[in-house]
Each structure stands twice: as structure tokens, then as C-alpha cells.
Design an enzyme around this catalytic site. Structure first.
Site, short mmCIF file in Angstrom:
data_model
loop_
_atom_site.label_atom_id
_atom_site.label_comp_id
_atom_site.label_asym_id
_atom_site.label_seq_id
_atom_site.Cartn_x
_atom_site.Cartn_y
_atom_site.Cartn_z
N ASN A 1 9.33 -4.06 -5.71
CA ASN A 1 8.82 -3.21 -6.72
C ASN A 1 10.00 -3.10 -7.74
OD1 ASN A 1 6.88 -2.91 -4.50
ND2 ASN A 1 5.91 -1.55 -6.09
N ASN B 1 0.16 2.50 -14.64
CA ASN B 1 -0.41 2.29 -13.54
C ASN B 1 0.65 2.42 -12.21
OD1 ASN B 1 -2.92 1.37 -14.33
ND2 ASN B 1 -2.32 -0.40 -14.93
N ASN B 2 1.81 2.27 -12.58
CA ASN B 2 3.00 2.28 -11.67
C ASN B 2 3.45 3.74 -11.40
OD1 ASN B 2 3.27 -0.88 -12.69
ND2 ASN B 2 2.61 -0.52 -10.79
N TYR C 1 -5.72 -11.74 -7.82
CA TYR C 1 -4.33 -11.44 -8.27
C TYR C 1 -3.22 -12.02 -7.64
CZ TYR C 1 -0.15 -8.76 -9.78
OH TYR C 1 1.05 -8.75 -10.55
N VAL D 1 -0.98 11.64 -6.27
CA VAL D 1 -0.11 11.10 -4.92
C VAL D 1 -1.62 10.39 -4.32
CG1 VAL D 1 0.92 10.99 -2.88
CG2 VAL D 1 1.82 12.62 -4.80
N PHE D 2 -1.60 9.03 -4.40
CA PHE D 2 -2.80 8.30 -3.88
C PHE D 2 -2.78 8.25 -2.31
CE2 PHE D 2 -2.35 5.90 -8.22
CZ PHE D 2 -3.09 6.77 -8.75
N THR E 1 3.50 -9.96 -4.00
CA THR E 1 1.99 -9.60 -3.65
C THR E 1 1.37 -10.70 -3.06
OG1 THR E 1 0.10 -9.16 -4.84
CG2 THR E 1 1.38 -10.40 -5.99
N GLY F 1 -7.50 -0.86 -2.35
CA GLY F 1 -6.85 -2.00 -2.32
C GLY F 1 -5.30 -1.74 -2.15
N ASP F 2 -4.62 -0.55 -2.02
CA ASP F 2 -3.29 0.04 -1.78
C ASP F 2 -3.13 -0.38 -0.31
OD1 ASP F 2 -2.31 0.37 -4.08
OD2 ASP F 2 -2.09 2.59 -3.74
N1 UDP Z 1 1.12 5.70 -6.57
C1 UDP Z 1 0.85 7.11 -6.63
N2 UDP Z 1 0.37 7.63 -7.72
C2 UDP Z 1 0.60 6.81 -8.80
C3 UDP Z 1 0.94 5.49 -8.78
C4 UDP Z 1 1.20 5.12 -7.48
O1 UDP Z 1 0.53 7.80 -5.62
O2 UDP Z 1 0.30 7.55 -9.97
C5 UDP Z 1 1.57 5.10 -5.28
C6 UDP Z 1 0.95 3.81 -4.86
O3 UDP Z 1 -0.20 4.67 -4.10
C7 UDP Z 1 1.72 3.16 -3.94
C8 UDP Z 1 3.12 3.46 -4.43
O4 UDP Z 1 3.00 4.71 -5.27
O5 UDP Z 1 1.93 3.76 -2.71
C9 UDP Z 1 3.71 2.35 -5.51
O6 UDP Z 1 2.58 2.06 -6.27
P1 UDP Z 1 2.95 1.31 -7.30
O7 UDP Z 1 1.62 0.97 -8.25
O8 UDP Z 1 4.04 1.40 -8.42
O9 UDP Z 1 3.25 -0.49 -6.84
P2 UDP Z 1 2.13 -1.11 -6.06
O10 UDP Z 1 1.46 -0.34 -5.20
O11 UDP Z 1 1.55 -2.24 -6.88
O12 UDP Z 1 3.11 -1.77 -5.15
#
Ligand code: UDP
Length: 229
Positions: free
Chosen positions: A56, A75-76, A26, A94-95, A4, A188-189
Site C-alpha cells: 500500500n 478511496n484510500n 481488477y 472506519v470500514f 492485489t 470486498g475488503d
Molecule cells: N479504510 C477505511 N476508511 C476509508 C478508506 C479505507 O476504514 O475511508 C480502510 C479499508 O477498509 C482498509 C484500509 O483502510 O482496511 C486500507 O484501505 P485502502 O483503500 O487505502 O487500501 P486497500 O484496502 O485497497 O488495500
């Protein structure tokens, strides 16, 4: 110390010379630790320090006995998908699917925790047998010169995987259908985040060997048969 520290990509894949970004609290907290270790190495040459920047981490021990059991809502992505597969949660959110990636969903460099563990061993072996500085260690722009007893390595696979690709791999590994809904982006993603892992291969003789299938299959075994199942 976590990848990060790189923040928004200026280029991909991230190599260790990519500028770091201290604007986010962070990320800053990770960089504080890297800087303290850097100063320690500079102040006392008897220290041999390697900062390992994880991408990851996912997956579980192949026994199914050691894994990640997040408290509350995960969260992940991987633990969330695993809980959907067991029916604990109705669907994956799916974000966002409007990122500039192959299928519009976020891309990450998932690395099996067993590969990560072996990466640590390779770093320890390197440090304990270390004498001359490794070849051409890059320094990020603006960073002070690196002392020869301080090293930084990405620990990743070098491959990017989208949310939908991971979901598909998990379905194949578990034999379960994973329902999902497309939602909005998570604040923030970043669209895509993956490593250039060449330095660790060159200097530590380490590279990740486990596949996305291995990551999903071991997570599924842990989730479905492990002590918290
Ligand atoms: N993500 C998602 N739904 C969830 C959790 C994560 O779509 O419930 C997506 C998130 O937007 C990212 C990817 O999965 O594109 C990995 O997210 P994670 O939180 O595992 O790792 P980070 O974003 O901290 O690298």
C-alpha cells in the site's frame, strides 16, 4: 504490478510463491500483464524483466512538492485521513471494526513512496547487472516454470498496520485530532494483507527503511503545505 494479485490470503505474510487469484476483474487485469511479461521473457532471452508487487504506497516526497491529489472523494485511507486532518472532511469512516485483527480494523502493509521508488532503482540495477539467476526464486503453485530472465518481488515493509494505528500515527505526525466513526465493512475488503519482503532484500539488496511516522509526516506536509494546500 500490485500485490492485489494474491487475493484472499491462504497464509500471511504473502511471499511471492503464494498462489495468485484471477477471479476478480481488477486482480485479473494485473495478472494479465504479469503473464504477458512472463511470456515475453520466455520468448526472447534478451529481455530482463522484474514484476514488482507493491503493497500500500503512501506518503509524499520530503519536499512536500510531490504527492497524491485524488480527484473527488479519496478511496484510500491515507489521503482520506489527510483531508480530515485539514478539516476538508468532518470525520473518517472506519470500514468495520469486527475483523479478526488486533483492534478489529483492517490491517495493511503501508510503504513509503520513496522506499518504493528506491525499490524500483534496486530492481533496475539488479536487472542491468544481472547474469546468473538469483537463488531459489519461488514459483506459485500451478504457474509455468519461471524463465531466468523474469523475476517477481514483493515491495512492502513486512509490517501490518491497522486503520486505527494509522490514524493514531497521523494524529501524532500532524498534531491534529482526527475524528472518526465506525461504519460497516467495505464490500470486498480483506481483514489483513501484508508482505514477506525477504526476497527483495536477499536478491535486490533493498528493504524499506522509512517508518509509519515518516509516511504520515510527509503526507501531512504535502497536504498542509504543498501546491494543492
Ligand atoms: N479504510 C477505511 N476508511 C476509508 C478508506 C479505507 O476504514 O475511508 C480502510 C479499508 O477498509 C482498509 C484500509 O483502510 O482496511 C486500507 O484501505 P485502502 O483503500 O487505502 O487500501 P486497500 O484496502 O485497497 O488495500
Amino acid at each position: 504490478m500490485f500485490s492485489t494479485v494474491y487475493g484472499t490470503p491462504k497464509y500471511l505474510p504473502f511471499d511471492e510463491a503464494h498462489p495468485t487469484d484471477a477471479t476478480h476483474p481488477y486482480r485479473r487485469s494485473k495478472l494479465h500483464i504479469e503473464h504477458m511479461l512472463h511470456d515475453l521473457a520466455a520468448s526472447d532471452p534478451s529481455w530482463q524483466i522484474a514484476c514488482l508487487r507493491y503493497f500500500n504506497p503512501v506518503g509524499a516526497h520530503p519536499s512536500g512538492l510531490i504527492g497524491e491529489a485524488p480527484q473527488g472523494t479519496p478511496n484510500n485511507l491515507m489521503p482520506y485521513v489527510a483531508q480530515v486532518a485539514t478539516g476538508q472532511r468532518p470525520h473518517l469512516n472506519v470500514f468495520g471494526n469486527d475483523y479478526p485483527t488486533l483492534d478489529g480494523t483492517g490491517v495493511r502493509d503501508y510503504i513509503h513512496v520513496m522506499d518504493l521508488a528506491e525499490g524500483h532503482l534496486a530492481a533496475l540495477n539488479f536487472l542491468s547487472g544481472h547474469s546468473p539467476p538469483p537463488p531459489s526464486l519461488p514459483a506459485a503453485t500451478g504457474d509455468p516454470p519461471l524463465p531466468t530472465n523474469h523475476h517477481t518481488f514483493n515491495l512492502g515493509t513486512g509490517a501490518g498496520t491497522s486503520v486505527l494505528q494509522l490514524l493514531e500515527a497521523f494524529e501524532a505526525a500532524s498534531g491534529k485530532t482526527i475524528p472518526y466513526q465506525i461504519g460497516s465493512r467495505r464490500p470486498g475488503d480483506l481483514a489483513a494483507y501484508y508482505a514477506n519482503a525477504h526476497l527483495a532484500k536477499k536478491v535486490l539488496g533493498w528493504q524499506a527503511s522509512r517508518s509509519l511516522h515518516d509516511m504520515c509526516a510527509s503526507t501531512w506536509r504535502w497536504q498542509n503545505e504543498g501546491p494543492t494546500a
